[in-house]
Design a protein around this motif. Structure first.
Motif: not given
Length: 554
Positions: A354-364, A368-380
């Motif tokens: 994502l544009d704000n140095n986050r990553v959106l991940i689909a974990e099969h 779940r879907l998680t939006e994380r910072d680059l350290k892996g912290n779950v933000l959404w």
């Protein structure tokens, strides 16, 4: 092993969204960390000196050329010393070493290859990229001139693009091109001139733009391409006919870049054509189609179009398994150096930066879907219950999230309200994407690619013969790439389902198109990511410990 799910409703996890860090600050911290780890100071003076040290003088060029010849010296000790000196020179030696790969002296060619492998496995590429990005943020009048002087020695496509990107920022001050940009646009090597013109067309001053327009009829196609790109970014329509002419008149690498730029401009109105492998009839058809497009769209508003996308030369890899704690999502530079990584993921199957140095991940496996910072912290987080497993995720321009499971396709708002949801009951969905013109595209287990509207109506069904897990990727100009692993190929389809190009690549199950016309392909069986050109030749490879299910690039 992937498990099929039961079609039912999706439930939500109400985890509050943390306030976003600014994009620039997060990116700065990552680049600063890369440099500090390498022992490089990050103040502006030190960064400028770092780049100057990688700019060769005439004497240094002659010395490196001499070292190349010494790779084939009769004396073993001189051959060894020449190899060591060339490796020590780092990326400055790469142009000389690449030329030496085809030297008639087989000893020179053999040692040149070994030197290249040693240099490419080092960290200099990632540190140089980081230094250039930090310099783009620094307020120094020297930066443009220093970067232009260094450009001929960049010796890497992504490094060159990073310099071009930085020059857009440091090459314009108070709306006007700095003196170094104006000077270099008229003299110097074709690459340096192209970089300067790429910036000059963005100037708010008429004299700068007129200077840029004056080169649009020059013989060098790279000069014309970059000048036209600069003018388009400066909202100058005079560049469009030049860009269209390049489709027919320029070498294929230039033509592919022109095609990509035009497709970004046209968006969903782009003609359903492709340069394919560049056969004369394909180039003629492509040229004529874009000529017709321009006649019908001469009133296009360039200010509304995203024709100037920034590239970082980073590959996003999603490995389902094989790493600590299960799966891994990470970004790597071209030399394989990791920029960041997130481990302990439960079957990651798709992801998007994502544009704000986050990553959106689909974990099969975690459903779940998680939006994380680059350290892996779950933000959404969005949790999927009732035995449904995600296979694709996409953050849309409007901020909504597009999601596909084995049997459902849906779109969610930021606060997780369902915009629409459609069931696929006759097959398992392998991969899905939503296009800019609001169509939904997915490949399924019944060997088909389906195109839907937002209401769920099937607009078209295209046989794909994937015979196994498949991926679909969007291509500018309303086209799609679909993997066909059993056929050992990737096909490019237009919006009518017609095959416009094919790439021969073994065991393909994940795919992404690069701006240069090549594709990135992931393979479960081979456990690797490869870059393949339109002739099917492997350009680059990244070996993996786990199985890749998604690959993207930015």
């Amino acid at each position: 092993m992937l498990r099929s799910g039961i079609c039912f409703l999706l439930c939500f996890a109400a985890i509050p969204l943390a306030q976003a860090d600014s994009t620039s600050d997060a990116a700065y911290e990552v680049d600063e960390s890369v440099l500090r780890t390498a022992g490089i100071n990050t103040d502006t003076a030190s960064l400028l000196q770092f780049i100057r040290e990688r700019t060769l003088s005439d004497d240094e060029r002659r010395s490196l050329a001499q070292k190349i010849r010494q790779l084939g010296d009769e004396s073993f000790s001189r051959r060894v010393q020449a190899s060591q000196d060339l490796i020590k020179a780092g990326r400055l030696a790469i142009p000389f070493l690449k030329q030496a790969l085809t030297d008639p002296d087989l000893e020179i060619a053999r040692r040149a290859r070994r030197c290249l492998e040693a240099i490419e496995s080092g960290s200099e590429l990632s540190t140089t990229l980081a230094a250039i990005r930090l310099l783009a943020r620094a307020d120094s009048k020297e930066t443009a001139a220093v970067l232009l002087d260094y450009l001929p020695f960049a010796a890497d496509e992504f490094l060159v693009e990073e310099i071009f990107d930085a020059l857009k920022t440091v090459g314009i001050r108070d709306g006007k091109a700095v003196p170094a940009i104006v000077e270099k646009s008229q003299k110097g090597s074709p690459l340096v001139r192209a970089a300067a013109l790429f910036v000059l067309g963005r100037s708010s001053f008429e004299s700068d733009r007129l200077l840029c327009q004056s080169v649009l009829k020059e013989d060098n196609p790279m000069i014309r391409l970059r000048a036209a790109q600069g003018l388009l970014a400066g909202n100058d329509k005079s560049a469009i006919p030049v860009m269209i002419a390049l489709l027919k008149e320029s070498p294929l690498p230039i033509a592919y870049k022109a095609e990509e730029t035009l497709c970004r401009l046209a968006g969903e109105k782009a003609p359903a054509v492709s340069l394919g492998k560049g056969e004369p009839e394909d180039r003629d058809d492509c040229f004529n189609a874009w000529q017709n497009w321009w006649k019908q769209n001469s009133d296009i508003d360039l200010a509304r179009l995203n024709n100037d996308q920034r590239t970082l030369g980073l590959t996003l890899v999603v490995a389902f398994d094989g790493y600590p704690g299960g799966g891994r999502v990470w970004e790597v530079f071209r030399n394989g150096k990791v920029r960041w990584q997130i481990d302990n993921l439960q079957g990651p199957i798709d992801a998007q930066m994502l544009d704000n140095n986050r990553v959106l991940i689909a974990e099969h496996n975690a459903r779940r879907l998680t939006e994380r910072d680059l350290k892996g912290n779950v933000l959404w987080e969005y949790v999927i219950l009732n035995h449904q497993y995600p296979v694709a995720v996409q953050r849309l321009p409007n901020g909504n999230t597009f999601l596909a499971t084995y049997n459902w396709i849906m779109e969610l708002t930021r606060d997780k309200k369902i915009v629409y949801q459609h069931q696929c009951s006759n097959a398992i969905i392998y991969s899905a994407r939503k296009t800019r013109d609001n169509r939904i595209v997915y490949v399924s287990s019944n060997n088909s690619l389906l195109i839907l509207n937002e209401k769920g109506d099937v607009l078209r069904t295209v046989p794909t013969a994937n015979n196994g897990w498949a991926d679909v990727a969007l291509v500018a100009g309303s086209r799609f790439l679909v993997t066909q692993s059993r056929e050992d190929k990737v096909v490019e389809l237009d919006q009518n389902g017609k095959t416009v190009a094919e790439y021969r690549v073994a065991n393909a199950n994940a795919v992404y198109r690069l701006p240069n016309g090549n594709i990135l392909v992931g393979s479960h069986q081979s456990r690797n990511i490869v870059e393949v050109n339109r002739d099917g030749d492997k350009v680059w490879e990244l070996k993996l410990e786990g199985r890749p299910f998604s690959v993207r690039w930015r």
